[in-house]
Design a protein around this motif. Structure first.
Motif, mmCIF file in Angstrom:
data_model
loop_
_atom_site.group_PDB
_atom_site.id
_atom_site.type_symbol
_atom_site.label_atom_id
_atom_site.label_comp_id
_atom_site.label_asym_id
_atom_site.label_seq_id
_atom_site.Cartn_x
_atom_site.Cartn_y
_atom_site.Cartn_z
ATOM 1 N N UNK A 180 0.826 -1.202 0.000
ATOM 2 C CA UNK A 180 0.000 0.000 0.000
ATOM 3 C C UNK A 180 0.862 1.256 0.000
ATOM 4 N N UNK A 181 1.937 1.244 0.790
ATOM 5 C CA UNK A 181 2.828 2.403 0.838
ATOM 6 C C UNK A 181 3.466 2.652 -0.520
ATOM 7 N N UNK A 182 3.963 1.598 -1.143
ATOM 8 C CA UNK A 182 4.624 1.773 -2.439
ATOM 9 C C UNK A 182 3.630 2.156 -3.532
ATOM 10 N N UNK A 183 2.393 1.713 -3.404
ATOM 11 C CA UNK A 183 1.381 2.148 -4.365
ATOM 12 C C UNK A 183 1.110 3.641 -4.202
ATOM 13 N N UNK A 184 1.105 4.125 -2.969
ATOM 14 C CA UNK A 184 0.943 5.567 -2.725
ATOM 15 C C UNK A 184 2.091 6.349 -3.361
ATOM 16 N N UNK A 185 3.301 5.806 -3.215
ATOM 17 C CA UNK A 185 4.463 6.462 -3.824
ATOM 18 C C UNK A 185 4.320 6.532 -5.336
ATOM 19 N N UNK A 186 3.894 5.428 -5.913
ATOM 20 C CA UNK A 186 3.761 5.381 -7.368
ATOM 21 C C UNK A 186 2.725 6.390 -7.854
ATOM 22 N N UNK A 187 1.572 6.424 -7.187
ATOM 23 C CA UNK A 187 0.535 7.366 -7.576
ATOM 24 C C UNK A 187 1.003 8.805 -7.408
ATOM 25 N N UNK A 188 1.733 9.082 -6.345
ATOM 26 C CA UNK A 188 2.245 10.436 -6.126
ATOM 27 C C UNK A 188 3.265 10.817 -7.193
ATOM 28 N N UNK A 189 4.094 9.855 -7.581
ATOM 29 C CA UNK A 189 5.120 10.140 -8.579
ATOM 30 C C UNK A 189 4.519 10.517 -9.927
ATOM 31 N N UNK A 190 3.334 9.989 -10.231
ATOM 32 C CA UNK A 190 2.676 10.318 -11.490
ATOM 33 C C UNK A 190 2.298 11.796 -11.544
ATOM 34 N N UNK A 191 2.127 12.392 -10.353
ATOM 35 C CA UNK A 191 1.762 13.806 -10.261
ATOM 36 C C UNK A 191 2.930 14.667 -9.778
ATOM 37 N N UNK A 192 4.137 14.070 -9.825
ATOM 38 C CA UNK A 192 5.343 14.777 -9.398
ATOM 39 C C UNK A 192 5.220 15.280 -7.963
ATOM 40 N N UNK A 193 4.685 14.437 -7.101
ATOM 41 C CA UNK A 193 4.492 14.777 -5.697
ATOM 42 C C UNK A 193 5.283 13.815 -4.815
ATOM 43 N N UNK A 194 5.449 14.207 -3.541
ATOM 44 C CA UNK A 194 6.154 13.374 -2.567
ATOM 45 C C UNK A 194 5.167 12.803 -1.548
ATOM 46 N N UNK A 195 5.496 11.652 -1.024
ATOM 47 C CA UNK A 195 4.843 11.095 0.158
ATOM 48 C C UNK A 195 5.886 11.123 1.262
ATOM 49 N N UNK A 196 5.582 11.806 2.345
ATOM 50 C CA UNK A 196 6.580 11.978 3.395
ATOM 51 C C UNK A 196 6.700 10.726 4.266
ATOM 52 N N UNK A 197 7.917 10.372 4.674
ATOM 53 C CA UNK A 197 8.109 9.249 5.604
ATOM 54 C C UNK A 197 7.412 9.535 6.936
ATOM 55 N N UNK A 198 7.151 8.489 7.683
ATOM 56 C CA UNK A 198 6.457 8.623 8.963
ATOM 57 C C UNK A 198 7.408 8.617 10.155
ATOM 58 N N UNK A 199 8.591 8.016 9.992
ATOM 59 C CA UNK A 199 9.508 7.857 11.113
ATOM 60 C C UNK A 199 10.514 8.996 11.238
ATOM 61 N N UNK A 200 10.652 9.809 10.194
ATOM 62 C CA UNK A 200 11.640 10.887 10.225
ATOM 63 C C UNK A 200 11.261 11.955 9.210
ATOM 64 N N UNK A 201 11.883 13.110 9.361
ATOM 65 C CA UNK A 201 11.696 14.196 8.401
ATOM 66 C C UNK A 201 12.754 14.047 7.313
ATOM 67 N N UNK A 202 12.300 13.935 6.091
ATOM 68 C CA UNK A 202 13.220 13.713 4.973
ATOM 69 C C UNK A 202 14.035 14.973 4.702
ATOM 70 N N UNK A 203 15.344 14.788 4.534
ATOM 71 C CA UNK A 203 16.238 15.880 4.151
ATOM 72 C C UNK A 203 16.678 15.624 2.712
#
Length: 216
Positions: A180-203
């Protein structure tokens, strides 16, 4: 289902560094880890996803069914949402396994091969292996540097074997969660968007505003 892999290698794919990971790092790790485990280890690298498979679901299942993750922290690792979320999901599993303890179960083994300025604080708690001087494009096995690389991998193998032995009991729900997480990533990538991690703030590295110029 149960675990299918001892190790999942998380890395940023790139024309020169993908062969280094698959042909050298993985090969040496497998050789030394076999001595520690006394059986042939199963090490997953993304080349094992079969042609014709739904690679998003396959990636989620392979990560979910791996006991530990070796994360190769390159300069561009943290520019990849896929790498970030592979790390995020395994850190979440480590936190879950360490309930009531002050730190994480050793399910993520970081291998630093470039400047680590983008490594999230939560991952900095984990002592990494420094392999930067051995990450050489077109590395030659007949060199002294390769022999040192081999020795360094031999020193890393016991820590990975120890982590494998401490893997928590497999949970079937991980597969659906990771897919499910990777499907969210894939869908977001189609719109040039990010899905933020839950355990840390991405740098994430900041893309250059001007294309670099080479002068001769």
């Amino acid at each position: 289902m149960t675990y299918q892999h001892d190790v999942f290698i998380s890395y940023r794919r790139q024309e020169l560094w993908t062969p280094w990971t698959r042909d050298h790092f993985k090969k040496l790790l497998k050789a030394y880890l076999q001595q520690e485990l006394q059986i042939e280890p199963d090490i997953f690298v993304d080349e094992r996803i079969q042609v014709g498979a739904d690679w998003i679901n396959a990636l989620g299942e392979h990560l979910a069914t791996s006991k530990v993750m070796v994360a190769i922290f390159s300069g561009d690792y943290f520019a990849s949402d896929w790498c970030l979320h592979e790390l995020d999901l395994m850190l979440a599993r480590a936190q879950q396994a360490a309930t009531g303890k002050p730190n994480y179960q050793p399910l993520v083994i970081p291998v630093v091969v470039h400047d680590g300025q983008f490594i999230p604080e939560i991952a900095k708690r984990i002592q990494p292996a420094d392999m930067a001087k051995f990450r050489v494009a077109f590395i030659n096995e007949a060199t002294a540097d390769y022999q040192e690389f081999s020795k360094a991998m031999g020193q890393l193998a016991p820590a990975i074997a120890s982590a494998i032995s401490k893997a928590p009991v497999f949970q079937d729900e991980w597969i659906a969660q990771y897919q499910e997480r990777f499907d969210q990533l894939y869908q977001a990538s189609l719109n040039n968007q990010h899905v933020e991690p839950l355990q840390f703030v991405a740098k994430r590295p900041t893309p250059p505003t001007v294309s670099p110029k080479l002068t001769f």
